[in-house]
Design an enzyme around this catalytic site. Structure first.
Site, PDB file in Angstrom:
ATOM      1  CD  GLU A   1      -3.077  -1.016   2.193  1.00  0.00           C
ATOM      2  OE1 GLU A   1      -2.945  -0.197   3.122  1.00  0.00           O
ATOM      3  OE2 GLU A   1      -4.043  -1.795   2.126  1.00  0.00           O
TER       4      GLU A   1
ATOM      5  CD  GLU B   1      -4.104  -5.770   3.042  1.00  0.00           C
ATOM      6  OE1 GLU B   1      -5.029  -5.072   3.532  1.00  0.00           O
ATOM      7  OE2 GLU B   1      -2.907  -5.496   3.167  1.00  0.00           O
TER       8      GLU B   1
END
Length: 502
Positions: free
Chosen positions: A175, A294
């Site tokens: 991320e 995710e």
């Protein structure tokens, strides 16, 4: 009132793709109680000689995740992998800034790899491209994968592991587009670093596959530009780009909640388009696929997490208690991922134990299956094979944020080795059952062997340690085959698994 009906047309010769089994992956991060009192608790009554909880391992083996992402997540962007190897008594306590806890490093690389081998799963390892970079990534790969005769491979041997782990899937950070991320970077900054790291890692071990960080979610203001820029830098040196998405029901709107996977479908289409644009722009023969590493429902624990005191060791964090409606959304997510099996090759439900997880544990007691355990378990057990290219007609509805949402969402898998056809289906209708008619072209001799249904009159019903079977599937679904047509009744708001064989 006329019964609502949906129609599906299947043909044995029309397929989407073989399912990469890694689509049923999971995730363990050094966060909350995922590791400590989750998979590892030496003083627990079920702990083995290495401190791993056998009761948790039994539930994990039921799901049979083929790959597990580790050690993060946000955690990895501040992690020094060297802290977690060597004699445990010499390992440092660290202030862990991503989740504001104290990390003892009692469990590190060798312990986790030992656990993964016992769980029968591969590992998808992440390297720190937040506070660290090329050199640390290279050294970590050498420690894990090189046979011997070099500093870090010999160090692994000194630490008790003679043979290399041969970890074949690696994430280049996590991320990195997010301002919350330790070491947050612009797309150009990250793209350049990921490129140089990828070159060095593949130079050391050409057989590995690399996942480059895409946008943290579809709503990021840099979405699309981030993917395009990062892929401009890295395209020829990586294999997958990551996607992350979590679903919420803050407004307690079941129809809108169940429709949110429509945005997941759009997200996947968008990222595939960007990948293929860069492929065309570079005149490349290579196809970059997707790693949805995710995904889950996540919002129940927000208030509790805001009240937590910082700098504790393994405090309860992100411990969502999942209800029945959450299980439907997890089922819908799995259906969507499988429908895109031609490009989604890896997916990791985040996470596996205690932290937004299908499995919960009590420190002084047992472990149990949350409601979301069941769709994940069914998909992993029965969803390996080839996705058929279904044609569907279904009644639709409108919700607050979505229009023309099909009441039926389904995907069908053909496992040629077992000669078994499995239909996963969700009825989104809040009021009535849905009649499903499926044409089985090429499967005329098949009959129903099982119709599993997960249903509950209480959308907010949960499982607890005291009542672990409050939400549980049954095998009393109504379905039959006549000729080349399957007729089934899908109860209102239900997850269905219909299995057929000769």
């Amino acid at each position: 009132m006329t019964k609502k009906k949906a129609n599906v047309y299947l043909d044995r010769n029309f397929t989407v793709s073989e399912v990469d089994e890694r689509i049923f992956g999971s995730f363990i991060e050094h966060l909350g109680r995922a590791v400590y009192t989750g998979i590892y608790q030496p003083d627990h009554q079920t702990a083995d000689e290495n401190g791993f909880r056998e009761d948790v391992l039994e539930l994990i083996k039921e799901i049979d995740p083929p790959i597990i992402r580790y050690p993060g997540g946000n955690f990895v962007s501040g992690y020094n992998w060297e802290d977690g190897v060597g004699p445990v008594e010499d390992r440092p306590n660290r202030l862990e800034l991503a989740w504001r806890t104290v990390e003892t490093n009692e469990v590190g690389t060798n312990e986790f790899m030992q656990w993964a081998e016992k769980a029968g799963t591969d590992v998808m390892m992440a390297v720190n491209l937040g506070t660290r970079g090329i050199d640390a990534a290279r050294n970590y790969l050498e420690y894990c994968n090189h046979p011997g005769g070099s500093y870090y491979s010999d160090l692994r041997k000194e630490h008790g592991r003679e043979e290399p782990y041969n970890i074949k899937t690696w994430c280049l950070g996590n991320e990195m587009d997010g301002p919350w991320q330790i070491g947050h970077k612009t797309a150009d900054e990250y793209g350049r670093l990921a490129l140089e790291t990828a070159k060095v890692m593949k130079g050391l071990d050409p057989d590995i596959e690399l996942v480059v960080s895409g946008s943290s979610n579809r709503q990021m203001p840099t979405f699309a530009d981030w993917e395009a820029t990062v892929l401009e830098h890295t395209y020829e040196h990586i294999d997958y780009i990551s996607l992350h998405q979590y679903f919420r029901n803050d407004e307690d709107d079941i129809k809108n909640f169940l429709a949110q996977t429509e945005s997941l479908d759009d997200f996947i289409h968008s990222v595939v388009s960007i990948c293929d644009y860069i492929k065309a722009k570079k005149n490349s023969d290579k196809t970059v696929n997707l790693s949805f590493d995710e995904w889950n429902v996540w919002y129940h624990s927000d208030d509790a997490d805001k009240k937590r005191e910082p700098w504790q060791v393994a405090p309860p964090q992100l411990e969502d208690i999942y209800n029945f409606e959450d299980a439907l959304v997890v089922g819908l997510t799995l259906i969507t991922l499988l429908k895109h099996a031609d490009r989604v090759k890896i997916a990791n439900q985040a996470q596996l134990v205690n932290v937004i997880a299908p499995i919960m544990t009590s420190e002084d007691g047992g472990s149990w299956r949350q409601t979301i355990f069941y769709p994940y378990y069914h998909a992993s057990k029965f969803g390996r094979g080839t996705v058929l290219d279904s044609r569907v007609t279904s009644p639709t509805y409108d919700s607050k944020d979505f229009k023309d949402v099909d009441l039926l969402d389904q995907v069908t898998i053909f496992d040629e080795d077992k000669d078994e056809l499995t239909i996963f289906a969700v009825n989104r209708d809040t009021e009535s059952a849905l009649e499903l008619d499926t044409q089985l072209n090429g499967f005329e001799d098949y009959q129903v062997v099982e119709h599993i249904v997960l249903e509950n009159e209480d959308l907010k019903a949960v499982n607890t340690e005291e009542n672990p079977n409050n939400v549980k599937p049954h095998s009393n679904g109504s379905s039959e085959v006549k000729g080349n047509k399957l007729t089934a009744e899908l109860p209102k708001l239900s997850w269905n698994v219909i299995r057929l064989t000769k």
